[in-house]
Write a protein that holds these residues in place. Structure first.
Motif, PDB file in Angstrom:
ATOM      1  N   GLY A  14       0.951  -1.214   0.053  1.00 28.10           N
ATOM      2  CA  GLY A  14       0.097   0.060   0.106  1.00 28.10           C
ATOM      3  C   GLY A  14       0.808   1.295   0.063  1.00 28.10           C
ATOM      4  O   GLY A  14       2.087   1.282  -0.329  1.00 28.10           O
ATOM      5  N   GLU A  15       0.300   2.376   0.360  1.00 28.66           N
ATOM      6  CA  GLU A  15       0.721   3.673   0.355  1.00 28.66           C
ATOM      7  C   GLU A  15       0.818   4.203   1.841  1.00 28.66           C
ATOM      8  O   GLU A  15      -0.019   4.251   2.552  1.00 28.66           O
ATOM      9  N   ILE A  16       1.803   4.898   1.955  1.00 34.44           N
ATOM     10  CA  ILE A  16       1.840   5.472   3.448  1.00 34.44           C
ATOM     11  C   ILE A  16       2.380   6.994   3.352  1.00 34.44           C
ATOM     12  O   ILE A  16       3.436   7.301   2.425  1.00 34.44           O
ATOM     13  N   VAL A  17       1.825   7.998   4.137  1.00 32.20           N
ATOM     14  CA  VAL A  17       2.359   9.275   4.009  1.00 32.20           C
ATOM     15  C   VAL A  17       3.234   9.598   5.242  1.00 32.20           C
ATOM     16  O   VAL A  17       2.741   9.659   6.441  1.00 32.20           O
ATOM     17  N   PRO A  18       4.465  10.168   5.184  1.00 30.66           N
ATOM     18  CA  PRO A  18       5.180  10.484   6.321  1.00 30.66           C
ATOM     19  C   PRO A  18       4.640  11.966   6.994  1.00 30.66           C
ATOM     20  O   PRO A  18       3.932  12.720   6.404  1.00 30.66           O
ATOM     21  N   GLN A  19       4.623  11.753   8.261  1.00 34.76           N
ATOM     22  CA  GLN A  19       4.221  12.725   8.989  1.00 34.76           C
ATOM     23  C   GLN A  19       4.956  13.951   8.848  1.00 34.76           C
ATOM     24  O   GLN A  19       6.188  13.980   8.281  1.00 34.76           O
ATOM     25  N   GLY A  20       4.896  15.146   9.379  1.00 31.97           N
ATOM     26  CA  GLY A  20       5.575  16.391   9.481  1.00 31.97           C
ATOM     27  C   GLY A  20       6.735  15.800  10.397  1.00 31.97           C
ATOM     28  O   GLY A  20       6.742  15.253  11.359  1.00 31.97           O
ATOM     29  N   ALA A  21       7.837  16.798  10.047  1.00 30.98           N
ATOM     30  CA  ALA A  21       9.339  16.526  10.838  1.00 30.98           C
ATOM     31  C   ALA A  21       9.271  16.813  12.200  1.00 30.98           C
ATOM     32  O   ALA A  21       9.126  17.890  12.565  1.00 30.98           O
ATOM     33  N   LYS A  22       9.478  15.773  12.995  1.00 29.80           N
ATOM     34  CA  LYS A  22       9.400  16.144  14.596  1.00 29.80           C
ATOM     35  C   LYS A  22      10.587  17.461  14.695  1.00 29.80           C
ATOM     36  O   LYS A  22      10.281  18.285  15.477  1.00 29.80           O
ATOM     37  N   ASN A  23      11.820  17.021  14.220  1.00 34.42           N
ATOM     38  CA  ASN A  23      12.885  17.888  14.769  1.00 34.42           C
ATOM     39  C   ASN A  23      12.636  19.255  14.388  1.00 34.42           C
ATOM     40  O   ASN A  23      13.200  20.346  14.925  1.00 34.42           O
ATOM     41  N   GLU A  24      12.098  19.474  13.069  1.00 35.90           N
ATOM     42  CA  GLU A  24      11.628  20.885  12.490  1.00 35.90           C
ATOM     43  C   GLU A  24      10.634  21.410  13.467  1.00 35.90           C
ATOM     44  O   GLU A  24      10.855  22.634  13.523  1.00 35.90           O
ATOM     45  N   ALA A  25       9.441  20.927  13.705  1.00 33.01           N
ATOM     46  CA  ALA A  25       8.568  21.250  14.471  1.00 33.01           C
ATOM     47  C   ALA A  25       8.988  21.864  15.976  1.00 33.01           C
ATOM     48  O   ALA A  25       8.574  22.965  16.219  1.00 33.01           O
ATOM     49  N   ARG A 253      10.038  -7.797   2.984  1.00 31.58           N
ATOM     50  CA  ARG A 253      10.068  -8.070   1.757  1.00 31.58           C
ATOM     51  C   ARG A 253       8.441  -7.581   1.305  1.00 31.58           C
ATOM     52  O   ARG A 253       7.798  -8.392   0.602  1.00 31.58           O
ATOM     53  N   SER A 254       8.282  -6.523   1.282  1.00 32.57           N
ATOM     54  CA  SER A 254       6.794  -5.758   1.089  1.00 32.57           C
ATOM     55  C   SER A 254       6.958  -4.855  -0.194  1.00 32.57           C
ATOM     56  O   SER A 254       8.202  -4.273  -0.672  1.00 32.57           O
ATOM     57  N   GLU A 255       6.015  -4.211  -0.838  1.00 30.58           N
ATOM     58  CA  GLU A 255       5.841  -3.402  -1.922  1.00 30.58           C
ATOM     59  C   GLU A 255       5.169  -2.376  -1.331  1.00 30.58           C
ATOM     60  O   GLU A 255       3.882  -2.590  -1.044  1.00 30.58           O
ATOM     61  N   LEU A 256       5.838  -1.224  -1.444  1.00 29.57           N
ATOM     62  CA  LEU A 256       5.237  -0.033  -0.636  1.00 29.57           C
ATOM     63  C   LEU A 256       5.451   1.215  -1.337  1.00 29.57           C
ATOM     64  O   LEU A 256       6.431   1.183  -2.083  1.00 29.57           O
ATOM     65  N   THR A 257       4.622   2.306  -1.393  1.00 32.04           N
ATOM     66  CA  THR A 257       4.951   3.286  -1.865  1.00 32.04           C
ATOM     67  C   THR A 257       4.957   4.689  -0.804  1.00 32.04           C
ATOM     68  O   THR A 257       3.895   4.524  -0.007  1.00 32.04           O
ATOM     69  N   ILE A 258       5.701   5.445  -0.640  1.00 36.77           N
ATOM     70  CA  ILE A 258       6.074   6.516   0.274  1.00 36.77           C
ATOM     71  C   ILE A 258       5.781   7.730  -0.299  1.00 36.77           C
ATOM     72  O   ILE A 258       6.310   7.859  -1.236  1.00 36.77           O
ATOM     73  N   LYS A 259       4.594   8.202  -0.267  1.00 33.04           N
ATOM     74  CA  LYS A 259       4.101   9.631  -0.725  1.00 33.04           C
ATOM     75  C   LYS A 259       4.748  10.630   0.001  1.00 33.04           C
ATOM     76  O   LYS A 259       5.008  11.181   1.023  1.00 33.04           O
ATOM     77  N   ASN A 260       5.121  11.662  -1.167  1.00 32.49           N
ATOM     78  CA  ASN A 260       5.189  13.104  -0.779  1.00 32.49           C
ATOM     79  C   ASN A 260       6.258  13.180   0.103  1.00 32.49           C
ATOM     80  O   ASN A 260       6.467  13.698   1.330  1.00 32.49           O
ATOM     81  N   VAL A 261       7.666  12.926  -0.220  1.00 34.49           N
ATOM     82  CA  VAL A 261       8.665  12.841   0.549  1.00 34.49           C
ATOM     83  C   VAL A 261       9.891  14.037   0.859  1.00 34.49           C
ATOM     84  O   VAL A 261      10.516  13.951   1.212  1.00 34.49           O
ATOM     85  N   ILE A 287       8.465   7.714  -3.309  1.00 32.34           N
ATOM     86  CA  ILE A 287       9.380   6.700  -3.429  1.00 32.34           C
ATOM     87  C   ILE A 287       8.623   5.280  -3.646  1.00 32.34           C
ATOM     88  O   ILE A 287       7.761   5.058  -2.792  1.00 32.34           O
ATOM     89  N   TYR A 288       8.873   4.494  -4.638  1.00 31.93           N
ATOM     90  CA  TYR A 288       8.245   3.233  -4.734  1.00 31.93           C
ATOM     91  C   TYR A 288       9.201   2.224  -4.489  1.00 31.93           C
ATOM     92  O   TYR A 288      10.410   1.990  -4.838  1.00 31.93           O
ATOM     93  N   ILE A 289       9.079   1.217  -3.569  1.00 30.58           N
ATOM     94  CA  ILE A 289       9.848   0.147  -3.227  1.00 30.58           C
ATOM     95  C   ILE A 289       9.484  -1.141  -3.527  1.00 30.58           C
ATOM     96  O   ILE A 289       8.169  -1.621  -2.943  1.00 30.58           O
ATOM     97  N   LEU A 424       0.297   1.408  10.194  1.00 32.41           N
ATOM     98  CA  LEU A 424       0.946  -0.169   9.986  1.00 32.41           C
ATOM     99  C   LEU A 424      -0.396  -0.894   9.557  1.00 32.41           C
ATOM    100  O   LEU A 424      -0.023  -1.769   8.636  1.00 32.41           O
ATOM    101  N   ARG A 425      -1.311  -0.885  10.477  1.00 40.53           N
ATOM    102  CA  ARG A 425      -2.490  -1.675  10.171  1.00 40.53           C
ATOM    103  C   ARG A 425      -3.015  -1.507   8.929  1.00 40.53           C
ATOM    104  O   ARG A 425      -3.343  -2.426   8.041  1.00 40.53           O
ATOM    105  N   ALA A 426      -3.005  -0.028   8.344  1.00 38.50           N
ATOM    106  CA  ALA A 426      -3.544   0.221   7.109  1.00 38.50           C
ATOM    107  C   ALA A 426      -2.669  -0.603   5.970  1.00 38.50           C
ATOM    108  O   ALA A 426      -3.232  -0.728   4.849  1.00 38.50           O
ATOM    109  N   LEU A 427      -1.623  -0.956   6.155  1.00 40.81           N
ATOM    110  CA  LEU A 427      -0.607  -1.727   5.244  1.00 40.81           C
ATOM    111  C   LEU A 427      -0.589  -3.020   5.272  1.00 40.81           C
ATOM    112  O   LEU A 427      -0.163  -3.878   4.622  1.00 40.81           O
ATOM    113  N   GLY A 428      -1.476  -3.506   6.320  1.00 43.22           N
ATOM    114  CA  GLY A 428      -1.695  -5.006   6.406  1.00 43.22           C
ATOM    115  C   GLY A 428      -1.012  -5.491   7.781  1.00 43.22           C
ATOM    116  O   GLY A 428      -0.787  -6.837   7.877  1.00 43.22           O
TER     117      GLY A 428
END
Length: 434
Positions: A14-25, A253-261, A287-289, A424-428
């Motif tokens: 599936g796809e996952i979107v990274p959160q806003g950067a903690k250290n920048e916040a 060994r998963s197929e993932l797409t990380i959105k808006n990196v 990023i497509y893995i 992570l549950r949304a990815l299975g």
């Protein structure tokens, strides 16, 4: 105390979107104290450390309003410095290492700041000399009250000066920069940290009226201004999460797409995971893995064993060393992991060894990982999260392991990762919060 229960060995997708950067916040929220005008910040992650800092600035009298999910407005037009001495403020500030970055803005705007000894991860010595020496060079007096364990910093007026930082500290650079923006004259900071967090902070400060040149480099020149104004600012995606998800995809060994990196701000991070044998491709700003049944660690040109080491930016961030180590446990080949900056950050490897990983801990800074190439799976076990980054690394290991794992003290993980179990549950993933 909460825990994660994980049944590993599942392939995710599936796809996952990274959160806003903690250290920048943590940096840009402290910067709102520089102006009485309204500042709007978006893409703020909903995590423990950031929420504690928002509470802290609220206790100081900053008007905080949640406009929408991840977007807040801050207006520091009625700051109450007496709060700095309150037991409630002191208790909350000691729980958060980022509270030290409140000193710079308070000092340059009000001439006065008090801070208790800050908390944070227990990953080795993390001295604050860079902060205090920088303030002293700008003309502040720094004193320590042993009875209250508070540091008091005062000034009758900061003045610009040339300084060479003794270490390229990210928070130290941020603190000194925020103090210097309203100092009289020109401040030149050499050996400044130049992580994307600092790039973003300086960009925000310039939008508020500061005059900072050399943004993105290790040589910053700051022309002091009389006052600062409001602005709108958006936080970058968290590159630590991006790296964590690349590693997660490989080891499970998963197929993932990380959105808006925000690819232009990832630096050498993707290349390091490529050296571990992980295939991926950029698709615009994603990023497509692909699913990989095996990934082989590269060697140096002379055939010697690959070394993965952390370094100040633009080197590999120390916050991802733990993830790289876990990923290497199932690679084909061996790798030397060299954690240079913190002497206690590799001590979590005993948990991985209990899970069946082939690791030789050479000393507090170095570990040799002999990859098992998925020929032998890690075993589920019970473990405790010692800090944010080791905690998420153990979580990644548990997701790849056969059987049931339980991770205690997940409050540490919650300090830096927003709703990680739900995403992570949304990815299975088979994970639940106990």
């Amino acid at each position: 105390m909460a825990a994660f229960e994980i049944f590993g060995g599942n392939r995710l997708s599936g796809e996952i979107v990274p959160q806003g950067a903690k250290n920048e916040a943590l940096q840009v929220i402290c910067a709102v104290l520089l102006t009485p005008e309204k500042v709007t910040i978006s893409n703020i992650p909903d995590i423990r450390d950031v929420n504690k800092l928002i509470d802290l600035v609220g206790m100081l009298g900053v008007k905080v309003e949640k406009v929408s999910e991840g977007t807040y407005t801050f207006q520091a037009d009625a700051v109450n410095l007496d709060t700095l001495y309150s037991p409630e403020y002191g208790k909350k500030a000691t729980e958060l290492r980022g509270s030290i970055m409140l000193v710079g803005p308070l000092l340059t705007r009000f001439g006065y700041a008090v801070v208790p000894q800050p908390g944070g991860d227990k990953i080795g010595r993390r001295r604050l000399d860079t902060h205090y020496i920088g303030f002293q060079k700008l003309g502040a007096e720094v004193g320590f009250d042993e009875d209250s364990s508070h540091v008091k910093v005062i000034t009758k007026g900061l003045k610009g000066v040339y300084m060479l930082l003794d270490e390229a500290s990210v928070t130290g650079t941020a603190n000194v920069v925020m103090a210097a923006v309203m100092a009289k004259g020109t401040t030149t900071i050499y050996n400044a940290a130049c992580e994307p967090y600092l790039f973003q902070l300086c960009t925000m400060l310039n939008a508020m009226g500061a005059k900072i040149s050399g943004v993105g480099s290790n040589l910053l020149v700051i022309e002091g201004v009389e006052s600062m104004g409001g602005c709108n600012h958006r936080i970058l995606p968290d590159m630590i999460e991006v790296g964590s998800f690349i590693g997660l995809a490989a080891i499970t060994r998963s197929e993932l797409t990380i959105k808006n990196v925000a690819r232009e701000h990832l630096g050498i991070t993707p290349e390091i995971f490529h050296r571990l044998g992980i295939n991926f491709e950029f698709r615009n700003d994603d990023i497509y893995i692909p699913q990989q049944d095996s990934y082989e660690v590269q060697r140096f040109f002379d055939g010697s064993i690959m070394t993965i080491a952390d370094a100040p930016w633009p080197g590999f961030t120390p916050d991802l060393i733990s993830v790289a180590l876990v990923v290497a446990t199932q690679a084909k080949g061996s790798v030397l992991i060299h954690q240079k900056m913190f002497e206690s950050r590799l001590f979590f490897v005993d948990k991985l060894i209990e899970m069946g990983a082939q690791i030789i801990l050479c000393d507090p800074h170095r570990a040799v990982v002999i990859g098992m190439n998925h020929e032998q799976s890690l075993r589920g076990t019970r473990m405790t999260s010692p800090d944010i980054r080791a905690g998420v690394s153990l979580l990644i290991a548990a997701l790849s392991a056969e059987g049931r794992s339980v991770i205690d003290n997940i409050e540490q993980i919650d300090r830096g990762y927003q709703d990680i179990d739900g995403r992570l549950r949304a990815l299975g993933a088979d994970i639940r919060r106990l």
